[in-house]
Design a protein around this motif. Structure first.
Motif, PDB file in Angstrom:
ATOM      1  N   ASN A   3      36.300  34.891  53.039  1.00 38.37           N
ATOM      2  CA  ASN A   3      36.479  34.116  51.821  1.00 38.37           C
ATOM      3  C   ASN A   3      35.437  34.478  50.761  1.00 38.37           C
ATOM      4  OD1 ASN A   3      38.188  32.109  50.689  1.00 38.37           O
ATOM      5  ND2 ASN A   3      36.413  30.757  50.643  1.00 38.37           N
ATOM      6  N   LEU A   4      34.218  34.744  51.241  1.00 35.81           N
ATOM      7  CA  LEU A   4      33.152  35.161  50.313  1.00 35.81           C
ATOM      8  C   LEU A   4      33.532  36.471  49.638  1.00 35.81           C
ATOM      9  CD1 LEU A   4      29.871  34.417  52.277  1.00 35.81           C
ATOM     10  CD2 LEU A   4      30.513  33.477  50.087  1.00 35.81           C
ATOM     11  N   LYS A   6      36.559  37.572  49.207  1.00 39.77           N
ATOM     12  CA  LYS A   6      37.674  37.302  48.292  1.00 39.77           C
ATOM     13  C   LYS A   6      37.160  36.729  46.970  1.00 39.77           C
ATOM     14  CE  LYS A   6      40.836  34.093  49.280  1.00 39.77           C
ATOM     15  NZ  LYS A   6      41.887  33.497  50.108  1.00 39.77           N
ATOM     16  N   ILE A   7      36.262  35.762  47.076  1.00 37.44           N
ATOM     17  CA  ILE A   7      35.733  35.139  45.853  1.00 37.44           C
ATOM     18  C   ILE A   7      34.942  36.153  45.046  1.00 37.44           C
ATOM     19  CG2 ILE A   7      34.143  33.357  44.978  1.00 37.44           C
ATOM     20  CD1 ILE A   7      35.085  31.586  47.251  1.00 37.44           C
ATOM     21  N   ARG A  10      37.365  38.334  43.273  1.00 34.72           N
ATOM     22  CA  ARG A  10      38.019  37.621  42.165  1.00 34.72           C
ATOM     23  C   ARG A  10      37.064  37.434  40.992  1.00 34.72           C
ATOM     24  NH1 ARG A  10      41.993  33.668  44.623  1.00 34.72           N
ATOM     25  NH2 ARG A  10      43.254  35.057  45.879  1.00 34.72           N
ATOM     26  N   ASN A  11      35.811  37.142  41.308  1.00 34.34           N
ATOM     27  CA  ASN A  11      34.830  36.977  40.228  1.00 34.34           C
ATOM     28  C   ASN A  11      34.664  38.266  39.434  1.00 34.34           C
ATOM     29  OD1 ASN A  11      34.104  34.273  40.402  1.00 34.34           O
ATOM     30  ND2 ASN A  11      32.774  34.656  42.141  1.00 34.34           N
ATOM     31  N   ARG A  14      37.828  38.689  37.276  1.00 32.85           N
ATOM     32  CA  ARG A  14      38.000  37.826  36.094  1.00 32.85           C
ATOM     33  C   ARG A  14      37.236  38.374  34.887  1.00 32.85           C
ATOM     34  NH1 ARG A  14      35.062  31.967  37.016  1.00 32.85           N
ATOM     35  NH2 ARG A  14      33.365  32.671  38.282  1.00 32.85           N
ATOM     36  N   GLU A 307      29.762  26.190  37.798  1.00 32.41           N
ATOM     37  CA  GLU A 307      30.505  26.492  39.022  1.00 32.41           C
ATOM     38  C   GLU A 307      29.565  26.495  40.236  1.00 32.41           C
ATOM     39  OE1 GLU A 307      33.558  29.523  38.473  1.00 32.41           O
ATOM     40  OE2 GLU A 307      32.808  30.407  40.334  1.00 32.41           O
TER      41      GLU A 307
ATOM     42  N   VAL B 100      38.561  31.060  39.525  1.00 36.86           N
ATOM     43  CA  VAL B 100      39.138  32.284  40.115  1.00 36.86           C
ATOM     44  C   VAL B 100      40.004  31.993  41.336  1.00 36.86           C
ATOM     45  CG1 VAL B 100      37.422  33.931  39.301  1.00 36.86           C
ATOM     46  CG2 VAL B 100      37.017  32.697  41.423  1.00 36.86           C
ATOM     47  N   LEU B 101      40.000  30.731  41.750  1.00 34.44           N
ATOM     48  CA  LEU B 101      40.811  30.384  42.919  1.00 34.44           C
ATOM     49  C   LEU B 101      42.054  29.614  42.496  1.00 34.44           C
ATOM     50  CD1 LEU B 101      38.010  29.190  45.391  1.00 34.44           C
ATOM     51  CD2 LEU B 101      38.977  31.467  45.151  1.00 34.44           C
ATOM     52  N   MET B 113      34.312  27.153  53.426  1.00 26.64           N
ATOM     53  CA  MET B 113      32.902  27.440  53.145  1.00 26.64           C
ATOM     54  C   MET B 113      31.965  26.393  53.730  1.00 26.64           C
ATOM     55  SD  MET B 113      32.789  30.216  51.384  1.00 26.64           S
ATOM     56  CE  MET B 113      31.421  30.313  50.265  1.00 26.64           C
TER      57      MET B 113
END
Lengths: 411, 232
Positions: A3-4, A6-7, A10-11, A14, A307, B100-101, B113
Motif C-alpha cells: 500500500n505504501l 501504491k500511495i 500515486r503521489n 498526481r 494530508e 490520490v486514493l 496502514m
C-alpha cells in the motif's frame, strides 16, 4: 508495504509534470556520466593501447638503476644469459603472461657513407617482439619485418637522410668496453614513430645486436612483457616483483626491478587525469540527483502538510509516513537512473556505429570505440538511486515528525 | 452507563512567544459510552483543543484525562498514534480525504496502514461501511469527483473503519449546505445507533445541537454549562 508503494506511486503520478521533469533531470545526468565515461574510457584505452602495443609492452624488467639512466642506454646494467634463463622460468610459470621479448638497447651512429646521424636501436627477436608489441608490424609503413642482417629505421631518420628500403647503411656503436664497432645492415623497412619514450627507436635483430656489441654471450637491456589482460597488470607486477626480489647481488640487494607501463610512460598522468575528470563528472551527477530530489521532496512535504496531519491523526505511525516519502524518492531516483542508463547505452551504441575517429600522436583516424562495462553502469544506477533515497531522508523525517495538530491546522 | 472519557481538572496552556495562553481551564467532565455529545461555543473557546486532547493528538498541561481507561497524556508519541488507530475515529471540517486514493481506498486506508487487516476482512468491512453511508456505487471515484456531502459521508465511513470506541468530529457540517448537513448528521446518528460508538462533536451548528444527547457549552476554555437534551 504494498500500500505504501501504491500511495508513493500515486503521489508521484498526481504531480506528473514535476515527476517527469525530475526523472528527466536525473536521466540527463546519468546519460552525461555514461557517455563521458564511455568516451573517455575509449580514449584512454586507445591511448594506453597505442603506448603499450607499439613499443613499451605492458611491463618491463630491468636491472636496478637501468630505468633511471635510460637516456644513456647503459650497457653495463644488463641481464646476463644465466639470469635471463632464471627470469624466463619465472615468467613461463605465470599464466597471465602472454609473451615476453628480450631486448638489447643501444645508442649509436648511422651512416649512409655520405652522412651520419645519431640513432637509438633496439635489438629484438622479431617473432617475440611482434607478440609483445602487436602494433609494431602495422607501424612498418614501407618494407617488411626485419630479418638477420637488416634494420628497421624510424621514419624521421629515413626522411632526413633520404634513405630507401633495400639500401645499405652502417650502424656504429660503442660496446661495453668503449671500443667502436660497426656493422653493415640492409634497410628492411621504415617504421612510423610513436609518441613517448622509445617511440623513435630503430630495430635490428638481436643476433646482430650481440655481434655489433661484441658480446661473448647475449646480455639483455630489458624484458618487455605482454599480459593476457591489461586489467591484471597490478596483480602480475606484484607477483613478478615478489619472485625477482629473491635474485640478489653480493650485498644482498635485489638485482632487478619491474616497471609497469604506467611508471615508464608520461602518458599515465593523462590517463589519471581522465579518471579524475570522470570522478568530477560523477560527483556532478550526485549533486544533480541530490539537489533535484531534495527540492522535489521538500515541495512534496510542504504541499501535503494537511494530508500528513490526517494520516498521523488516524494513527499512521511515523515510520510509515517516513517510508512513504522515502519510497517516492527511491522511485524518482530509480526510474531516472534506469531511463538514463537505457538512453545512455543507446547513445553509446549509436556513437559506436557512427565510427568517430580522432588523431592521436602521429596516428590519424583512430576509431573511438566507446563502451561501458555493465558493472560500471549498474554502479552508476545504484549510486543515483541511493543518493535519491538519501536526499529524501531529511524531508521524510520532517514529515514523520510533524505535529498532527499543526499539520491539520495548516491551510 | 459506563464512562468512556473521564476528565478531571484538565488545563491546557500554549506558549506563544514569551506569553502563556490558556486554552482550557480546569475542565472536569465525563462522557458515557455510546452517547452523542456536543461541545459548543464561539471560536477560540477551546472546543478543538478539547477534541485534540480526547483524540490523543495532544496532551493536557495538567489534570487527568482517561480515554477508555487509558491515561493518554502519559503515552509516548508512538503509543498515542497506536492508541488513536485502535480507538479513535476522526471526522474533519474539510473532510481531509487523501486525494490520490479512491473512495474505497480512503476507507480501506486505516485498515491497511494502521490495523494491517487481511484483505478478505478488509473488503467485507469497507463494502459494508460504504453501503451504510450510501457511497458503495461511488467507490471507484476520487475525492475530487465528489460533492461536499459525499466527501463527508466517505469521511464518516473512514472514521468507523477500524471500529473505534469514539468518533471525534470537529465542525463536521461547517462546509456543508443545510440539507447535506442534515443528511450527514442523520447518517452519524444511524451509525451511533447501530454500532454504539460514542460521537463527540465540536460545533456551533444548531442542526447538530438539535440531535445530540448532551451539550457542553464552552467559553474562554471553561465549561459554562452542561445540559442533557431530551428528544421528543
Amino acid at each position: 508495504m504494498g500500500n505504501l508503494i501504491k500511495i508513493a506511486f500515486r503521489n508521484l503520478y498526481r504531480q506528473k509534470r514535476r515527476t517527469l521533469l525530475t526523472i528527466a533531470i536525473i536521466s540527463v545526468g546519468v546519460i552525461a556520466v555514461l557517455l563521458f565515461s564511455a568516451l573517455s574510457g575509449a580514449f584512454k584505452n586507445m591511448m594506453v593501447g597505442q603506448i603499450t602495443d607499439s613499443m613499451l609492452g605492458h611491463m618491463q624488467i630491468h636491472r636496478k638503476g637501468y630505468v633511471s639512466s635510460l637516456d644513456n642506454l647503459p650497457l653495463d646494467k644488463t641481464i646476463d644469459a644465466k639470469q635471463m634463463k632464471k627470469m624466463g622460468e619465472i615468467l613461463d610459470r605465470i599464466p597471465r603472461v602472454e609473451a615476453y621479448s628480450k631486448r638489447i638497447l643501444m645508442g649509436g651512429m648511422l651512416s649512409n657513407y655520405m652522412e651520419t646521424t645519431n640513432i637509438k636501436v633496439a635489438g629484438i627477436n622479431p617473432k617475440d617482439e611482434s607478440i609483445v608489441t602487436p602494433l609494431l608490424t602495422s607501424r612498418i609503413k614501407k618494407g617488411e619485418m626485419l630479418k638477420k642482417g637488416e634494420i628497421l629505421l624510424p621514419e624521421l631518420v629515413t626522411k632526413g637522410m633520404n634513405l630507401k628500403v633495400g639500401q645499405s647503411i652502417v650502424l656504429i656503436v660503442n660496446n661495453v668496453d668503449g671500443s667502436v664497432n660497426g656493422q653493415n645492415l640492409k634497410i628492411a623497412g621504415i617504421v612510423e614513430s610513436v609518441v613517448g619514450p622509445t617511440g623513435k627507436y630503430g630495430y635490428i635483430h638481436i643476433d646482430d645486436a650481440v655481434t655489433v656489441l661484441r658480446m661473448d654471450e647475449p646480455e639483455f637491456s630489458e624484458i618487455a612483457i605482454r599480459l593476457n589482460k591489461i586489467s591484471s597488470l597490478d596483480k602480475v607486477t606484484r607477483q613478478i616483483s615478489l619472485e625477482i626480489v629473491e635474485m640478489k647481488n653480493k650485498e644482498g640487494e635485489p638485482i632487478f626491478e619491474v616497471h609497469s607501463w604506467q611508471e615508464l610512460s608520461p602518458f599515465y598522468n593523462i590517463a589519471k587525469m581522465i579518471d579524475l575528470m570522470s570522478l568530477f563528472i560523477n560527483i556532478l551527477l550526485v549533486a544533480i540527483v541530490l539537489i533535484s530530489i531534495l527540492n522535489v521532496m521538500i515541495m512534496a512535504v510542504y504541499e501535503r502538510i494537511k494530508e500528513i496531519g490526517t494520516l498521523t491523526a488516524i494513527g499512521t505511525l511515523p515510520g510509515k509516513i517516513r517510508t512513504m516519502f522515502l519510497m517516492e524518492g527511491l522511485f524518482l531516483g530509480f526510474f531516472g537512473s534506469v531511463a538514463g542508463s537505457i538512453i545512455g547505452v543507446i547513445l553509446i551504441i549509436a556513437t559506436k556505429f557512427a565510427h568517430i575517429t580522432i588523431a592521436f600522436g602521429r596516428n590519424e583516424n583512430i576509431l573511438i570505440d566507446p563502451a561501458i562495462p555493465f558493472d560500471q553502469m549498474a554502479l552508476i544506477t545504484l549510486v543515483s538511486t541511493i543518493v535519491a533515497v538519501l536526499a529524501s531522508l531529511q524531508p521524510a523525517i520532517k514529515a514523520s515528525h510533524m505535529d498532527p495538530i499543526e499539520a491539520l491546522r495548516y491551510s | 452507563m459506563n464512562k468512556i472519557i473521564e476528565m478531571k481538572n484538565i488545563s491546557k496552556i500554549y506558549r506563544a512567544g514569551e506569553v502563556d495562553v490558556p486554552a482550557l481551564k480546569d475542565i472536569t467532565v465525563d462522557i458515557n459510552k455510546g452517547t452523542f455529545v456536543s461541545f459548543i461555543g464561539p471560536s477560540g473557546s477551546g472546543k478543538t483543543t478539547l477534541l485534540n486532547l480526547i483524540g490523543a493528538l495532544d496532551t493536557p498541561t495538567s489534570g487527568i484525562l482517561k480515554v477508555d481507561g487509558a491515561e493518554t497524556g502519559r503515552l509516548s508519541t508512538k503509543k498515542r498514534a497506536i492508541f488513536r488507530g485502535e480507538n479513535i475515529g476522526f471526522i474533519f471540517q474539510d473532510f481531509n480525504l487523501i486525494s490520490v486514493l479512491t473512495v474505497y481506498e480512503n476507507v480501506e486506508y486505516p485498515l491497511l496502514m494502521v490495523k494491517e487487516t487481511p484483505r478478505e476482512k478488509r473488503v467485507k468491512i469497507v463494502n459494508a461501511l460504504l453501503e451504510k453511508t450510501g457511497m458503495l456505487d461511488q467507490k471507484a471515484k476520487y475525492p475530487s469527483q465528489l460533492s461536499g456531502g459525499q466527501k463527508q459521508r466517505v469521511a464518516v465511513a473512514r472514521a468507523l473503519t477500524t471500529s473505534p470506541r469514539i468518533v471525534l468530529a470537529d465542525e463536521p457540517t461547517a462546509n456543508l449546505d443545510h440539507d447535506t448537513a442534515f443528511m450527514v448528521i442523520s447518517l452519524m446518528k444511524k451509525m451511533r445507533d447501530e454500532s454504539g460508538v460514542t460521537f463527540i462533536f465540536s460545533t456551533h451548528d444548531p442542526k447538530i445541537v438539535g440531535v445530540v444527547d448532551i451539550i457542553h457549552t464552552l467559553e474562554d476554555g471553561i465549561i459554562m454549562k452542561s445540559e442533557e437534551v431530551t428528544h421528543g
